[in-house]
Scaffold this motif. Structure first.
Motif, PDB file in Angstrom:
ATOM      1  N   GLY A  52      34.059   4.967  -4.178  1.00 14.02           N
ATOM      2  CA  GLY A  52      34.142   3.911  -5.181  1.00 14.02           C
ATOM      3  C   GLY A  52      32.987   3.955  -6.165  1.00 14.02           C
ATOM      4  N   LEU A  53      31.771   4.138  -5.656  1.00 13.77           N
ATOM      5  CA  LEU A  53      30.603   4.200  -6.538  1.00 13.77           C
ATOM      6  C   LEU A  53      30.635   5.424  -7.434  1.00 13.77           C
ATOM      7  CD1 LEU A  53      27.743   3.046  -4.152  1.00 13.77           C
ATOM      8  CD2 LEU A  53      28.525   1.889  -6.215  1.00 13.77           C
ATOM      9  N   TYR A  54      31.112   6.530  -6.912  1.00  7.96           N
ATOM     10  CA  TYR A  54      31.180   7.745  -7.720  1.00  7.96           C
ATOM     11  C   TYR A  54      32.152   7.556  -8.889  1.00  7.96           C
ATOM     12  CZ  TYR A  54      31.287  12.646  -9.020  1.00  7.96           C
ATOM     13  OH  TYR A  54      31.183  13.827  -9.720  1.00  7.96           O
ATOM     14  N   ASN A  55      33.327   7.001  -8.588  1.00 10.77           N
ATOM     15  CA  ASN A  55      34.309   6.765  -9.659  1.00 10.77           C
ATOM     16  C   ASN A  55      33.765   5.789 -10.702  1.00 10.77           C
ATOM     17  OD1 ASN A  55      36.164   8.510  -8.512  1.00 10.77           O
ATOM     18  ND2 ASN A  55      37.131   6.901  -7.311  1.00 10.77           N
ATOM     19  N   ALA A 114      21.680   8.692   0.973  1.00  7.37           N
ATOM     20  CA  ALA A 114      20.886   9.116  -0.190  1.00  7.37           C
ATOM     21  C   ALA A 114      21.774   9.210  -1.435  1.00  7.37           C
ATOM     22  CB  ALA A 114      20.207  10.448   0.091  1.00  7.37           C
ATOM     23  N   ALA A 115      22.980   9.726  -1.271  1.00  8.78           N
ATOM     24  CA  ALA A 115      23.901   9.832  -2.413  1.00  8.78           C
ATOM     25  C   ALA A 115      24.282   8.451  -2.933  1.00  8.78           C
ATOM     26  CB  ALA A 115      25.153  10.604  -1.987  1.00  8.78           C
ATOM     27  N   ILE A 116      24.556   7.527  -2.034  1.00 11.77           N
ATOM     28  CA  ILE A 116      24.916   6.166  -2.433  1.00 11.77           C
ATOM     29  C   ILE A 116      23.758   5.487  -3.140  1.00 11.77           C
ATOM     30  CG2 ILE A 116      25.376   3.861  -1.476  1.00 11.77           C
ATOM     31  CD1 ILE A 116      27.247   5.247   0.521  1.00 11.77           C
ATOM     32  N   ASN A 117      22.573   5.629  -2.604  1.00 13.06           N
ATOM     33  CA  ASN A 117      21.401   5.017  -3.241  1.00 13.06           C
ATOM     34  C   ASN A 117      21.151   5.591  -4.632  1.00 13.06           C
ATOM     35  OD1 ASN A 117      20.881   3.247  -1.148  1.00 13.06           O
ATOM     36  ND2 ASN A 117      19.540   4.689  -0.097  1.00 13.06           N
ATOM     37  N   GLN A 124      22.484   0.543 -11.676  1.00 11.01           N
ATOM     38  CA  GLN A 124      21.579  -0.571 -11.977  1.00 11.01           C
ATOM     39  C   GLN A 124      20.798  -0.309 -13.260  1.00 11.01           C
ATOM     40  OE1 GLN A 124      19.307  -0.934  -8.373  1.00 11.01           O
ATOM     41  NE2 GLN A 124      20.728  -2.397  -7.466  1.00 11.01           N
ATOM     42  N   GLU A 125      20.409   0.937 -13.481  1.00 12.33           N
ATOM     43  CA  GLU A 125      19.699   1.284 -14.716  1.00 12.33           C
ATOM     44  C   GLU A 125      20.573   1.062 -15.941  1.00 12.33           C
ATOM     45  OE1 GLU A 125      18.388   5.284 -14.094  1.00 12.33           O
ATOM     46  OE2 GLU A 125      16.715   4.678 -12.806  1.00 12.33           O
ATOM     47  N   GLY A 127      22.701  -1.350 -16.071  1.00 13.70           N
ATOM     48  CA  GLY A 127      22.995  -2.778 -16.113  1.00 13.70           C
ATOM     49  C   GLY A 127      24.351  -3.143 -15.539  1.00 13.70           C
ATOM     50  N   ILE A 128      24.899  -2.292 -14.721  1.00 14.77           N
ATOM     51  CA  ILE A 128      26.216  -2.543 -14.127  1.00 14.77           C
ATOM     52  C   ILE A 128      26.022  -3.135 -12.741  1.00 14.77           C
ATOM     53  CG2 ILE A 128      28.340  -1.463 -13.289  1.00 14.77           C
ATOM     54  CD1 ILE A 128      27.908   0.629 -15.521  1.00 14.77           C
ATOM     55  N   ASN A 129      26.655  -4.272 -12.500  1.00 13.63           N
ATOM     56  CA  ASN A 129      26.559  -4.935 -11.207  1.00 13.63           C
ATOM     57  C   ASN A 129      27.666  -4.390 -10.309  1.00 13.63           C
ATOM     58  OD1 ASN A 129      26.227  -6.583  -9.033  1.00 13.63           O
ATOM     59  ND2 ASN A 129      26.300  -8.495 -10.181  1.00 13.63           N
ATOM     60  N   TRP A 130      27.338  -3.388  -9.527  1.00 11.87           N
ATOM     61  CA  TRP A 130      28.317  -2.725  -8.683  1.00 11.87           C
ATOM     62  C   TRP A 130      28.702  -3.582  -7.482  1.00 11.87           C
ATOM     63  CZ3 TRP A 130      26.029  -2.300  -4.023  1.00 11.87           C
ATOM     64  CH2 TRP A 130      24.628  -2.279  -4.017  1.00 11.87           C
ATOM     65  N   THR A 131      27.892  -4.571  -7.114  1.00 12.70           N
ATOM     66  CA  THR A 131      28.220  -5.378  -5.937  1.00 12.70           C
ATOM     67  C   THR A 131      29.446  -6.259  -6.189  1.00 12.70           C
ATOM     68  OG1 THR A 131      26.644  -7.067  -6.628  1.00 12.70           O
ATOM     69  CG2 THR A 131      25.855  -5.438  -5.063  1.00 12.70           C
ATOM     70  N   LYS A 132      29.588  -6.745  -7.396  1.00 15.45           N
ATOM     71  CA  LYS A 132      30.767  -7.565  -7.702  1.00 15.45           C
ATOM     72  C   LYS A 132      32.026  -6.730  -7.776  1.00 15.45           C
ATOM     73  CE  LYS A 132      28.430 -11.306 -10.105  1.00 15.45           C
ATOM     74  NZ  LYS A 132      28.265 -12.032 -11.348  1.00 15.45           N
ATOM     75  N   THR A 133      31.872  -5.487  -8.191  1.00 16.75           N
ATOM     76  CA  THR A 133      33.029  -4.606  -8.328  1.00 16.75           C
ATOM     77  C   THR A 133      33.634  -4.249  -6.967  1.00 16.75           C
ATOM     78  OG1 THR A 133      31.994  -3.648 -10.285  1.00 16.75           O
ATOM     79  CG2 THR A 133      33.817  -2.435  -9.332  1.00 16.75           C
ATOM     80  N   PHE A 134      32.778  -3.988  -5.999  1.00 17.08           N
ATOM     81  CA  PHE A 134      33.273  -3.536  -4.700  1.00 17.08           C
ATOM     82  C   PHE A 134      33.108  -4.544  -3.575  1.00 17.08           C
ATOM     83  CE2 PHE A 134      32.261   0.339  -7.019  1.00 17.08           C
ATOM     84  CZ  PHE A 134      33.495   0.966  -6.963  1.00 17.08           C
ATOM     85  N   GLY A 135      32.321  -5.568  -3.786  1.00 13.26           N
ATOM     86  CA  GLY A 135      32.137  -6.565  -2.763  1.00 13.26           C
ATOM     87  C   GLY A 135      31.226  -6.136  -1.624  1.00 13.26           C
ATOM     88  N   PHE A 136      30.352  -5.155  -1.876  1.00 14.49           N
ATOM     89  CA  PHE A 136      29.376  -4.757  -0.857  1.00 14.49           C
ATOM     90  C   PHE A 136      28.037  -4.567  -1.480  1.00 14.49           C
ATOM     91  CE2 PHE A 136      31.749  -0.859  -1.963  1.00 14.49           C
ATOM     92  CZ  PHE A 136      30.761  -0.077  -2.509  1.00 14.49           C
TER      93      PHE A 136
END
Length: 136
Positions: A52-55, A114-117, A124-125, A127-136
């Motif tokens: 999900g994060l990669y996409n 490490a890849a996820i981080n 984050q750099e 300005g995208i809030n990925w936590t709201k997109t995936f719920g984690f």
């Protein structure tokens, strides 16, 4: 003599909380086996997160270099995961295949984490809030 008794009593009071820690430091294969299974389940969870994060990172135009490094880490994680699966998920500590499983599943978890981080930092750099997109 009274000073000695007071010193001994003070030592007992101060060192009492540390009682039993020597036994806690002793290695226990059953706990290690449980920890290895935890790494397995955390890897499986992180595998879904990575995809999900990669996409999302591709959609957010994260640099190709960052995407490439993250994919290299993910490839290493997949290789280590596949290596661990050759020994199967351990069910019995008497079979020493669990030790090799543990080594590879831990490496797989560290690589994918490490890849996820890396992807989280890149998002984050931007300005995208990925936590709201995936719920984690």
């Amino acid at each position: 003599m009274r000073k000695v008794a007071v010193l001994i009593l003070a030592a007992f009071v101060l060192l009492a909380p540390l009682a039993g820690t020597a036994g806690a430091l002793q290695w226990n294969y059953k706990n290690f086996l449980k920890q290895s299974l935890a790494w397995y389940y955390m890897y499986r969870s992180d595998d879904q997160k990575f995809n999900g994060l990669y996409n999302l990172s591709v959609q957010a135009n994260v640099s190709n270099k960052t995407l490439e490094l993250a994919m290299d880490l993910y490839t290493n994680a997949s290789r280590e995961y596949n290596e661990s699966m050759q020994y199967g998920i351990p069910t019995d500590y008497r079979d020493f295949g669990w030790m090799i499983f543990s080594i590879h599943i831990r490496k797989a978890y560290l690589y994918i984490e490490a890849a996820i981080n890396m992807l989280r930092t890149a998002l984050q750099e931007r300005g995208i809030n990925w936590t709201k997109t995936f719920g984690f």
